[in-house]
Design a protein around this motif. Structure first.
Motif, PDB file in Angstrom:
ATOM      1  N   TYR A   1       0.836  -1.193   0.000  1.00 47.01           N
ATOM      2  CA  TYR A   1       0.000   0.000   0.000  1.00 47.01           C
ATOM      3  C   TYR A   1       0.873   1.245   0.000  1.00 47.01           C
ATOM      4  CZ  TYR A   1      -3.905  -3.057   1.175  1.00 47.01           C
ATOM      5  OH  TYR A   1      -4.860  -4.046   1.156  1.00 47.01           O
ATOM      6  N   LYS A   2       0.330   2.302  -0.578  1.00 49.54           N
ATOM      7  CA  LYS A   2       1.047   3.562  -0.638  1.00 49.54           C
ATOM      8  C   LYS A   2       0.790   4.367   0.632  1.00 49.54           C
ATOM      9  CE  LYS A   2       1.690   7.629  -3.603  1.00 49.54           C
ATOM     10  NZ  LYS A   2       1.234   8.322  -4.832  1.00 49.54           N
ATOM     11  N   LEU A   3       1.870   4.721   1.332  1.00 48.84           N
ATOM     12  CA  LEU A   3       1.791   5.514   2.547  1.00 48.84           C
ATOM     13  C   LEU A   3       2.587   6.799   2.373  1.00 48.84           C
ATOM     14  CD1 LEU A   3       2.382   2.691   5.200  1.00 48.84           C
ATOM     15  CD2 LEU A   3       0.193   3.588   4.427  1.00 48.84           C
ATOM     16  N   GLY A   4       2.151   7.851   3.032  1.00 44.08           N
ATOM     17  CA  GLY A   4       2.857   9.123   2.985  1.00 44.08           C
ATOM     18  C   GLY A   4       3.502   9.414   4.328  1.00 44.08           C
ATOM     19  N   VAL A   5       4.512  10.255   4.305  1.00 42.11           N
ATOM     20  CA  VAL A   5       5.201  10.664   5.532  1.00 42.11           C
ATOM     21  C   VAL A   5       5.128  12.183   5.634  1.00 42.11           C
ATOM     22  CG1 VAL A   5       7.371  10.659   6.816  1.00 42.11           C
ATOM     23  CG2 VAL A   5       6.769   8.692   5.405  1.00 42.11           C
ATOM     24  N   SER A   6       4.675  12.679   6.755  1.00 43.89           N
ATOM     25  CA  SER A   6       4.532  14.117   6.940  1.00 43.89           C
ATOM     26  C   SER A   6       5.885  14.774   7.181  1.00 43.89           C
ATOM     27  CB  SER A   6       3.610  14.410   8.136  1.00 43.89           C
ATOM     28  OG  SER A   6       4.283  14.143   9.354  1.00 43.89           O
TER      29      SER A   6
ATOM     30  N   ILE B   1       1.077   8.336   7.079  1.00 42.10           N
ATOM     31  CA  ILE B   1      -0.310   8.583   6.705  1.00 42.10           C
ATOM     32  C   ILE B   1      -0.745   7.605   5.617  1.00 42.10           C
ATOM     33  CG2 ILE B   1      -1.940  10.321   5.854  1.00 42.10           C
ATOM     34  CD1 ILE B   1       0.088  12.447   6.803  1.00 42.10           C
ATOM     35  N   ALA B   2      -1.914   7.018   5.822  1.00 43.37           N
ATOM     36  CA  ALA B   2      -2.466   6.085   4.832  1.00 43.37           C
ATOM     37  C   ALA B   2      -3.140   6.893   3.720  1.00 43.37           C
ATOM     38  CB  ALA B   2      -3.470   5.145   5.493  1.00 43.37           C
TER      39      ALA B   2
ATOM     40  N   PHE C   1      -2.543   2.234  13.918  1.00 42.32           N
ATOM     41  CA  PHE C   1      -2.994   3.507  13.346  1.00 42.32           C
ATOM     42  C   PHE C   1      -4.172   4.062  14.155  1.00 42.32           C
ATOM     43  CE2 PHE C   1      -0.369   2.166   9.960  1.00 42.32           C
ATOM     44  CZ  PHE C   1      -0.159   3.230   9.097  1.00 42.32           C
ATOM     45  N   ARG C   2      -4.473   5.351  13.928  1.00 46.54           N
ATOM     46  CA  ARG C   2      -5.634   6.039  14.473  1.00 46.54           C
ATOM     47  C   ARG C   2      -6.264   6.850  13.353  1.00 46.54           C
ATOM     48  NH1 ARG C   2      -8.565   5.432  18.754  1.00 46.54           N
ATOM     49  NH2 ARG C   2      -8.612   7.573  19.464  1.00 46.54           N
ATOM     50  N   ARG C   3      -7.407   7.464  13.663  1.00 41.78           N
ATOM     51  CA  ARG C   3      -8.112   8.265  12.663  1.00 41.78           C
ATOM     52  C   ARG C   3      -8.385   9.660  13.184  1.00 41.78           C
ATOM     53  NH1 ARG C   3     -13.091  10.019  11.943  1.00 41.78           N
ATOM     54  NH2 ARG C   3     -14.033   8.834  13.630  1.00 41.78           N
ATOM     55  N   SER C   4      -8.228  10.637  12.297  1.00 43.64           N
ATOM     56  CA  SER C   4      -8.668  12.005  12.552  1.00 43.64           C
ATOM     57  C   SER C   4      -9.415  12.452  11.303  1.00 43.64           C
ATOM     58  CB  SER C   4      -7.480  12.935  12.833  1.00 43.64           C
ATOM     59  OG  SER C   4      -7.922  14.272  13.035  1.00 43.64           O
ATOM     60  N   GLY C   5     -10.724  12.650  11.429  1.00 50.08           N
ATOM     61  CA  GLY C   5     -11.519  12.919  10.238  1.00 50.08           C
ATOM     62  C   GLY C   5     -11.482  11.706   9.329  1.00 50.08           C
TER      63      GLY C   5
ATOM     64  N   ARG D   1      -0.267   7.155  11.833  1.00 50.04           N
ATOM     65  CA  ARG D   1       0.463   6.529  12.932  1.00 50.04           C
ATOM     66  C   ARG D   1       1.736   7.331  13.177  1.00 50.04           C
ATOM     67  NH1 ARG D   1       2.340   0.452  11.978  1.00 50.04           N
ATOM     68  NH2 ARG D   1       4.068   1.465  10.893  1.00 50.04           N
ATOM     69  N   PRO D   2       2.122   7.569  14.420  1.00 54.07           N
ATOM     70  CA  PRO D   2       3.375   8.289  14.681  1.00 54.07           C
ATOM     71  C   PRO D   2       4.553   7.584  14.026  1.00 54.07           C
ATOM     72  CG  PRO D   2       2.064   8.162  16.681  1.00 54.07           C
ATOM     73  CD  PRO D   2       1.375   7.292  15.665  1.00 54.07           C
ATOM     74  N   HIS D   3       5.422   8.373  13.434  1.00 53.28           N
ATOM     75  CA  HIS D   3       6.606   7.854  12.736  1.00 53.28           C
ATOM     76  C   HIS D   3       7.752   8.821  13.021  1.00 53.28           C
ATOM     77  CE1 HIS D   3       8.582   5.346   9.752  1.00 53.28           C
ATOM     78  NE2 HIS D   3       8.931   6.409   9.044  1.00 53.28           N
TER      79      HIS D   3
END
Length: 253
Positions: free
Chosen positions: A6-11, A28-29, A48-52, A57-59
Motif C-alpha cells: 500500500y502507498k503511505l505518505g510521511v509528513s 499517513i495512509a 494507526f488512528r483516525r482524525s476525520g 500513525r506516529p513515525h
C-alpha cells in the motif's frame, strides 16, 4: 492483507504537541484502497488512528513514546475507583445514535472553549467539529450521556452532558473522542465514557476497545493504561499487560 503493498505518505517533521523538545512525524495512509471499513480495521491492528477521514500513525525520528492501547473487553475487570465511577454516575441515562448530530455542537464548543484553550482546536468552530468527528470510511456510534434535571416547576427533563464518538470495527470499538459539559467535570465523565464503551463492546461481542495512544510522560495522554487487561502495540507486536503481572508477553495473532 499483509501480502499487498500500500502507498503511505510521511509528513514533515514538526514540534511535538505532547512532549517538549521532541519532534513529531506521521505515517499517513494515503492509498485509496485503505479508505474502507475493512482496511481501516486492519490499520487499527497496525497501530494507526483516525482524525476525520485520515488514518495515521506516529513515525517520529527519535521517539517511540506514542503506543497504541486496546483493552481486552471480555477479561476486563474494573478497579475500585472505576466501580465507584459507575456507581456515582448510575443515575445518568445512556442513549446512542448512528450519526453525528448538529445538536452536539454547542456541547462540543463549550467543552473546547472552556477546558482546552491551550489546545490546537481552540477556538472551536462548526466546520472543525464536522471535519474532525465525522467519518465515511466506517460505521460510527455516538454514545450520549444524559442527566435528569429537576426544573423549578417540579418536572424532570434530560440534559445532554457528554458524547463519546466511537468507531465500529470488525474486531472492536475505537474511542475517537469524548466531550462533555464543563459543569459536570467532577463526575469524571472521561472515565465513565470508557467504561460505557467497554459495556457496549461486551454487549456487541467485540473483543477490543481501542483507546488510542498512551504517552507515559504526558499528563494529558497517560491515563489509558488503567483498564486491565490491555495490550500495548510495541515494535509491531501487541503485548499483554495485566494487573497480575507487570511483564510484557507477546500475544499470538
Amino acid at each position: 492483507m499483509n501480502d499487498i503493498s500500500y502507498k503511505l505518505g510521511v509528513s514533515k517533521i514538526f514540534p511535538c504537541n505532547y512532549l517538549p523538545e521532541q519532534e513529531e512525524r506521521l505515517l499517513i495512509a494515503i492509498d485509496d484502497r485503505l479508505a474502507n471499513s475493512e482496511s481501516y480495521g486492519w490499520l487499527m491492528t497496525q497501530g494507526f488512528r483516525r482524525s476525520g477521514e485520515q488514518s495515521y500513525r506516529p513515525h517520529c525520528p527519535q521517539c517511540n513514546a506514542c503506543q497504541s492501547i486496546r483493552v481486552i473487553t471480555n477479561d476486563f475487570l474494573p478497579s475500585k475507583s472505576q466501580k465507584r465511577s459507575k456507581k456515582r454516575n448510575s443515575h445518568f441515562i445512556i442513549k446512542q445514535s448512528a450519526q453525528l448530530k448538529d445538536s452536539y455542537y454547542p456541547l462540543f464548543e463549550n467543552y473546547i472553549n472552556t477546558l482546552h484553550q491551550d489546545g490546537s482546536m481552540y477556538p472551536a468552530s462548526f466546520e472543525q467539529f464536522k471535519s474532525f468527528l465525522s467519518c465515511n470510511i466506517t460505521k460510527q456510534l455516538f454514545i450520549e450521556t444524559w442527566a435528569p434535571v429537576t426544573q423549578e416547576n417540579g418536572l424532570c427533563e434530560e440534559t445532554l452532558v457528554c458524547v463519546a464518538v466511537t468507531d465500529v470495527l470488525s474486531n472492536g470499538l475505537s474511542a475517537v473522542y469524548t466531550f462533555y459539559h464543563p459543569e459536570y467535570k467532577n463526575h469524571g465523565l472521561g472515565v465513565f465514557s470508557i467504561l460505557t464503551q467497554l459495556s457496549f463492546c461486551q454487549q456487541m461481542s467485540l473483543p477490543y476497545l481501542y483507546l488510542g495512544y498512551q504517552i507515559d510522560d504526558c499528563q494529558k495522554m497517560n491515563y489509558k493504561d488503567r483498564y486491565f487487561p490491555f495490550e500495548r502495540f510495541i515494535a509491531g507486536e501487541w503485548l499483554l499487560n495485566s494487573k497480575a503481572s507487570t511483564n510484557n508477553h507477546t500475544i499470538a495473532k
